[in-house]
Design a protein around this motif. Sequence first.
Motif: not given
Length: 392
Positions: A91-115, A121-124
Amino acid sequence: MLDIDRLRSETPGLEDITFFGSAGASLSPRSVNEAVDRYQETERRIGGYAAASQSAEQLDDGYFQAGRLLGADESEIAFNSGASEAWWRVFLAVDLRPGDRVIAGVSEFASNAIAMLQARNRGVEVVIVPNDDSGTIHLGRLETELTKPATRLMCLTHISMANGGVQPAEAVGSLTRAAGVPFLLDAAQSLGQVELDVGRLQCEFLVATGRKFLRAPRGTGLLYVRSSALDSLSDPVFVDVRSAAWTDRWSYSPRPGSRRFEFGEHSYAGRAGLGAALGYANDLDLQQVEARIANLATRLRNGLTSTEGVSVWDRGERLSGIVTFTVAGLDPSTVARRLEDRSIYLNAPAAHNAQFDFQDRGVDHVVRAGVHYFNTEEEIDRLLEAVSSLAR
């Protein structure tokens, strides 16, 4: 057909307890325990460095076994301490920048969701695609979201740690491939329970833990990175002498392939056990494994549904070996403790582990039975009888 008597005889512990804890940490086969013990004994005799050198062929066989199980090349496999570490690394290697979008489903585990929340918080922008009425991710909504500009990543948990539903990962992979959006699949609960093939899944990245349905030791996991996706990633954030080479005074070069996402210092004994567990899974017919787990879980769900005072909370068009339920008037943790008093072992996860999932189902705490292929109809009935007595 699976030889259940043999599989049970190869699993220490089953003679004394009724075990439904595989969604948390399963019981390892004797061959996995012996692989760990042999490696530790070698370390005790000749030390860690010599043990690693003498066992290199055995340790490296784990990459082959993982590739075989996933339909991947072994160069596309990295070993980590678990699914969460593997997920974070890619996930960190994707190098997300402010304004980028990440899509997820509702079944995410806490560690994934916290990331993802940290990235938010950085604008993604983080977009959670809801499930449809059946409890499956809404593919129409997902297709629309994937076409929006600046969408950089699709994240999906294949099977929630607190919900028996199996998400349609292959259909999601088809949509992400058509949209040109990389797909990160969390297979922590599905590896070892259902047949997985990264070609059919069309995912660029897949993470899994060893300790659950794969039946490997705790503290083990793996990461798959499609070789064609490596160039789209930035250098790993966490790099050491195993993941990169210090090539000159002021320069370094990431290691070729997916092993750039590994650390040099890890549990080599655990890695030996992980390789043994992968080999054990490869020796089974995964279609038969999946069918047996599904049949046993259906027996349990049907029995729980017909038990007065018990509510079953699983949703989805396709259901797995994870069965979640509550008993009226009893806290799920209390249910788990009282079952443990009867030598029946399972878990009771709460909302802090999967907020999207729990909120979507309108529940904050459940009892969770992780049904595996080594379980029997008699054990299912024993659990049903015990739950019925608690519900009276």
